[in-house]
Motif scaffolding. Structure first.
Motif, PDB file in Angstrom:
ATOM      1  N   ASN A 137      73.662  10.511  -0.500  1.00  0.00           N
ATOM      2  CA  ASN A 137      72.965   9.844   0.598  1.00  0.00           C
ATOM      3  C   ASN A 137      72.194   8.622   0.108  1.00  0.00           C
ATOM      4  O   ASN A 137      72.168   7.578   0.780  1.00  0.00           O
ATOM      5  CB  ASN A 137      72.014  10.822   1.285  1.00  0.00           C
ATOM      6  N   ILE A 138      71.542   8.737  -1.049  1.00  0.00           N
ATOM      7  CA  ILE A 138      70.793   7.595  -1.594  1.00  0.00           C
ATOM      8  C   ILE A 138      71.736   6.459  -1.927  1.00  0.00           C
ATOM      9  O   ILE A 138      71.428   5.275  -1.693  1.00  0.00           O
ATOM     10  CB  ILE A 138      69.978   8.031  -2.826  1.00  0.00           C
ATOM     11  N   LYS A 139      72.903   6.775  -2.467  1.00  0.00           N
ATOM     12  CA  LYS A 139      73.872   5.721  -2.802  1.00  0.00           C
ATOM     13  C   LYS A 139      74.320   4.966  -1.551  1.00  0.00           C
ATOM     14  O   LYS A 139      74.451   3.736  -1.573  1.00  0.00           O
ATOM     15  CB  LYS A 139      75.074   6.324  -3.525  1.00  0.00           C
ATOM     16  N   ILE A 140      74.533   5.674  -0.461  1.00  0.00           N
ATOM     17  CA  ILE A 140      74.921   4.997   0.782  1.00  0.00           C
ATOM     18  C   ILE A 140      73.760   4.158   1.302  1.00  0.00           C
ATOM     19  O   ILE A 140      73.949   3.023   1.765  1.00  0.00           O
ATOM     20  CB  ILE A 140      75.394   6.014   1.833  1.00  0.00           C
ATOM     21  N   SER A 141      72.551   4.690   1.211  1.00  0.00           N
ATOM     22  CA  SER A 141      71.369   3.934   1.623  1.00  0.00           C
ATOM     23  C   SER A 141      71.248   2.634   0.835  1.00  0.00           C
ATOM     24  O   SER A 141      70.958   1.569   1.396  1.00  0.00           O
ATOM     25  CB  SER A 141      70.123   4.803   1.437  1.00  0.00           C
ATOM     26  N   CYS A 142      71.485   2.705  -0.481  1.00  0.00           N
ATOM     27  CA  CYS A 142      71.442   1.507  -1.323  1.00  0.00           C
ATOM     28  C   CYS A 142      72.564   0.540  -0.965  1.00  0.00           C
ATOM     29  O   CYS A 142      72.361  -0.681  -0.957  1.00  0.00           O
ATOM     30  CB  CYS A 142      71.532   1.900  -2.796  1.00  0.00           C
ATOM     31  N   GLN A 143      73.736   1.076  -0.664  1.00  0.00           N
ATOM     32  CA  GLN A 143      74.865   0.228  -0.289  1.00  0.00           C
ATOM     33  C   GLN A 143      74.556  -0.549   0.986  1.00  0.00           C
ATOM     34  O   GLN A 143      74.879  -1.739   1.097  1.00  0.00           O
ATOM     35  CB  GLN A 143      76.117   1.083  -0.105  1.00  0.00           C
ATOM     36  N   ILE A 144      73.918   0.103   1.940  1.00  0.00           N
ATOM     37  CA  ILE A 144      73.537  -0.571   3.187  1.00  0.00           C
ATOM     38  C   ILE A 144      72.571  -1.716   2.893  1.00  0.00           C
ATOM     39  O   ILE A 144      72.693  -2.818   3.446  1.00  0.00           O
ATOM     40  CB  ILE A 144      72.917   0.442   4.172  1.00  0.00           C
ATOM     41  N   ALA A 145      71.605  -1.469   2.009  1.00  0.00           N
ATOM     42  CA  ALA A 145      70.652  -2.522   1.646  1.00  0.00           C
ATOM     43  C   ALA A 145      71.345  -3.681   0.941  1.00  0.00           C
ATOM     44  O   ALA A 145      71.055  -4.857   1.209  1.00  0.00           O
ATOM     45  CB  ALA A 145      69.546  -1.937   0.764  1.00  0.00           C
ATOM     46  N   ASP A 146      72.272  -3.375   0.046  1.00  0.00           N
ATOM     47  CA  ASP A 146      73.034  -4.429  -0.632  1.00  0.00           C
ATOM     48  C   ASP A 146      73.780  -5.295   0.381  1.00  0.00           C
ATOM     49  O   ASP A 146      73.782  -6.534   0.295  1.00  0.00           O
ATOM     50  CB  ASP A 146      74.050  -3.814  -1.596  1.00  0.00           C
ATOM     51  N   GLN A 147      74.431  -4.662   1.320  1.00  0.00           N
ATOM     52  CA  GLN A 147      75.205  -5.397   2.326  1.00  0.00           C
ATOM     53  C   GLN A 147      74.294  -6.237   3.217  1.00  0.00           C
ATOM     54  O   GLN A 147      74.651  -7.354   3.617  1.00  0.00           O
ATOM     55  CB  GLN A 147      76.029  -4.418   3.162  1.00  0.00           C
ATOM     56  N   CYS A 148      73.122  -5.709   3.505  1.00  0.00           N
ATOM     57  CA  CYS A 148      72.155  -6.467   4.306  1.00  0.00           C
ATOM     58  C   CYS A 148      71.734  -7.743   3.578  1.00  0.00           C
ATOM     59  O   CYS A 148      71.609  -8.807   4.199  1.00  0.00           O
ATOM     60  CB  CYS A 148      70.938  -5.591   4.596  1.00  0.00           C
ATOM     61  N   PHE A 149      71.526  -7.648   2.271  1.00  0.00           N
ATOM     62  CA  PHE A 149      71.147  -8.841   1.509  1.00  0.00           C
ATOM     63  C   PHE A 149      72.244  -9.899   1.582  1.00  0.00           C
ATOM     64  O   PHE A 149      71.963 -11.093   1.789  1.00  0.00           O
ATOM     65  CB  PHE A 149      70.864  -8.466   0.051  1.00  0.00           C
ATOM     66  N   GLU A 150      73.478  -9.498   1.411  1.00  0.00           N
ATOM     67  CA  GLU A 150      74.584 -10.443   1.499  1.00  0.00           C
ATOM     68  C   GLU A 150      74.609 -11.121   2.876  1.00  0.00           C
ATOM     69  O   GLU A 150      74.855 -12.327   2.991  1.00  0.00           O
ATOM     70  CB  GLU A 150      75.910  -9.721   1.234  1.00  0.00           C
ATOM     71  N   HIS A 151      74.319 -10.330   3.908  1.00  0.00           N
ATOM     72  CA  HIS A 151      74.310 -10.877   5.268  1.00  0.00           C
ATOM     73  C   HIS A 151      73.183 -11.882   5.454  1.00  0.00           C
ATOM     74  O   HIS A 151      73.393 -12.969   6.009  1.00  0.00           O
ATOM     75  CB  HIS A 151      74.173  -9.738   6.286  1.00  0.00           C
ATOM     76  N   ILE A 152      71.992 -11.534   4.975  1.00  0.00           N
ATOM     77  CA  ILE A 152      70.827 -12.369   5.283  1.00  0.00           C
ATOM     78  C   ILE A 152      70.871 -13.696   4.539  1.00  0.00           C
ATOM     79  O   ILE A 152      70.251 -14.676   4.978  1.00  0.00           O
ATOM     80  CB  ILE A 152      69.514 -11.605   4.983  1.00  0.00           C
ATOM     81  N   LEU A 153      71.622 -13.776   3.441  1.00  0.00           N
ATOM     82  CA  LEU A 153      71.751 -15.045   2.730  1.00  0.00           C
ATOM     83  C   LEU A 153      72.389 -16.114   3.616  1.00  0.00           C
ATOM     84  O   LEU A 153      72.096 -17.306   3.471  1.00  0.00           O
ATOM     85  CB  LEU A 153      72.598 -14.862   1.468  1.00  0.00           C
ATOM     86  N   ASN A 154      73.249 -15.687   4.515  1.00  0.00           N
ATOM     87  CA  ASN A 154      73.917 -16.627   5.415  1.00  0.00           C
ATOM     88  C   ASN A 154      73.162 -16.830   6.721  1.00  0.00           C
ATOM     89  O   ASN A 154      73.593 -17.620   7.583  1.00  0.00           O
ATOM     90  CB  ASN A 154      75.339 -16.132   5.721  1.00  0.00           C
ATOM     91  N   PHE A 155      72.039 -16.132   6.857  1.00  0.00           N
ATOM     92  CA  PHE A 155      71.266 -16.192   8.099  1.00  0.00           C
ATOM     93  C   PHE A 155      70.048 -17.089   7.974  1.00  0.00           C
ATOM     94  O   PHE A 155      69.693 -17.819   8.909  1.00  0.00           O
ATOM     95  CB  PHE A 155      70.840 -14.775   8.492  1.00  0.00           C
ATOM     96  N   ILE A 156      69.381 -17.058   6.829  1.00  0.00           N
ATOM     97  CA  ILE A 156      68.115 -17.766   6.659  1.00  0.00           C
ATOM     98  C   ILE A 156      68.315 -19.284   6.754  1.00  0.00           C
ATOM     99  O   ILE A 156      69.191 -19.853   6.107  1.00  0.00           O
ATOM    100  CB  ILE A 156      67.468 -17.416   5.303  1.00  0.00           C
ATOM    101  N   GLN A 157      67.462 -19.899   7.572  1.00  0.00           N
ATOM    102  CA  GLN A 157      67.475 -21.349   7.735  1.00  0.00           C
ATOM    103  C   GLN A 157      66.038 -21.867   7.759  1.00  0.00           C
ATOM    104  O   GLN A 157      65.121 -21.153   8.176  1.00  0.00           O
ATOM    105  CB  GLN A 157      68.160 -21.741   9.048  1.00  0.00           C
ATOM    106  N   PRO A 158      65.807 -23.106   7.328  1.00  0.00           N
ATOM    107  CA  PRO A 158      64.470 -23.679   7.459  1.00  0.00           C
ATOM    108  C   PRO A 158      64.034 -23.685   8.919  1.00  0.00           C
ATOM    109  O   PRO A 158      64.847 -23.917   9.817  1.00  0.00           O
ATOM    110  CB  PRO A 158      64.625 -25.110   6.940  1.00  0.00           C
ATOM    111  N   GLY A 159      62.757 -23.423   9.149  1.00  0.00           N
ATOM    112  CA  GLY A 159      62.225 -23.404  10.505  1.00  0.00           C
ATOM    113  C   GLY A 159      62.159 -22.027  11.131  1.00  0.00           C
ATOM    114  O   GLY A 159      61.513 -21.838  12.164  1.00  0.00           O
TER     115      GLY A 159
END
Length: 357
Positions: A137-159
């Motif tokens: 369960n912890i490994k899946i929880s960590c995997q979800i967090a890893d995937q979220c980081f990859e997603h947010i890199l393409n989301f963050i914008q100035p402003g």
């Protein structure tokens, strides 16, 4: 041996006739029950869940047949007192950090002839070593967090505001199967990145700032906890430099992890790098903690746990940081499990250089 049986073995070793468990995480760990406002009296031979009418059907579905279910009518403590008298117990074991003073006084008055035995952390002691299901369960929880980081890199914008980024991260983790966040998401940009626990605010993220993202989720009750620091465009050379220092400290900690290593030794490993670079005064918190049903557990490289030696299947964090007030800060945090030969890294979000968005 089941988790409940392991606790019963501890009771025998510590000469406790019983042990009253009230912390929801501990009740779940021992029984699988997820209801609120309940308690479990564990004896050397059996266990009794005390709950109210709201949770009786749920208890019948979640509990094993060998756990007795007692429906209380006048409150958990009244039912507990009656149960102890019916079973002719002359003592009550409990965790003094979890039974509040008012409830303790009630029990003393209701059971004037009982011997009260405070034994703190018995269930938490068992929880420190994760079993195969917990690790999965912890490994899946960590995997979800890893995937979220990859997603947010393409989301963050100035402003954007820090809050808008945090909200997107939390929504993304839920979409990937998380039941919720494991703590309040930290998105700290610019000068606020020097605040180790700078929860997301209305501050607008601007170019040429560091952004610290400290986040995690619960998956099937188990937590993840990861931190990455990124840059929006180019940043001050000193900020880029401290990123490299913190990365080296993070890697140095992992290099010493093995069964038998103390939390203090892991903490010292981080300071060896950071102090050597001249930033010792700018790293004031512990280097890591355990995760599981709660976001902060023992053992780890913090507080009183620094003297404790690590064992196989401890799941912990590695999170050195450097914080320059008014300028910016860097923290890099990973989750790992102690193995027979060292460690297995559970978080894999990129970190090997300062990512510029």
């Amino acid at each position: 041996m089941t988790r409940l049986q392991r606790l019963q073995t501890l009771l025998i070793e510590k000469h406790l006739a019983n042990y009253f468990v009230t912390k929801p995480e501990n009740i779940f760990y021992l029984t699988g029950f997820t209801g609120d406002d309940s308690g479990v009296l564990v004896t050397q031979d059996d266990a009794v869940l005390i709950t109210d009418s709201r949770y009786i059907a749920q208890a019948h579905q979640q509990l094993h047949d060998d756990i007795v279910i007692l429906q209380e009518q006048d409150g958990i403590l009244v039912a507990l007192a009656k149960l102890l008298e019916t079973r002719k117990f002359t003592s009550l074991g409990f965790d003094g950090t979890q039974l509040n003073y008012q409830d303790f006084q009630f029990l003393k008055k209701a059971l004037p002839n009982q011997k009260f035995q405070s034994r703190n952390g018995l269930v938490e002691q068992l929880r420190q070593v994760k079993d195969a299901d917990e690790l999965a369960n912890i490994k899946i929880s960590c995997q979800i967090a890893d995937q979220c980081f990859e997603h947010i890199l393409n989301f963050i914008q100035p402003g954007m505001t820090e809050l808008s980024v945090a909200n997107e991260m939390e929504y993304d983790m839920r979409k990937r199967g998380a039941s919720g966040v494991s703590f309040e998401t930290i998105v700290a940009s610019g000068y606020r990145s020097a605040w180790p626990h700078g929860s997301a605010s209305e501050k607008v993220i601007q170019n040429h700032e560091l952004i610290t993202l400290d986040f995690g989720c619960f998956y099937n009750h188990y937590a993840s906890d990861i931190t990455r620091t990124v840059a929006l465009g180019t940043v001050d050379p000193e900020l880029a430099h401290i990123y490299d220092v913190v990365l080296k400290a993070n890697q140095r900690v992992l290099s010493v992890v093995k069964p038998g290593i103390s939390g203090q030794a892991m903490h010292d490993a981080a300071h060896e790098v950071i102090d050597g670079a001249g930033y010792g005064p700018n790293f004031g918190h512990g280097t890591g903690h355990s995760i599981g049903l709660e976001i902060h557990e023992g053992p780890g490289a913090f507080g009183a746990y620094k003297t404790q030696k690590q064992v196989i299947a401890n799941v912990e964090t590695d999170e050195p940081g450097i914080y320059l007030e008014g300028k910016g800060g860097v923290r890099i945090e990973d989750d790992f499990v102690v193995t027979a030969t060292g460690y297995e890294l559970l978080t894999h979000a990129p970190k090997n250089h300062l990512i510029q968005l």
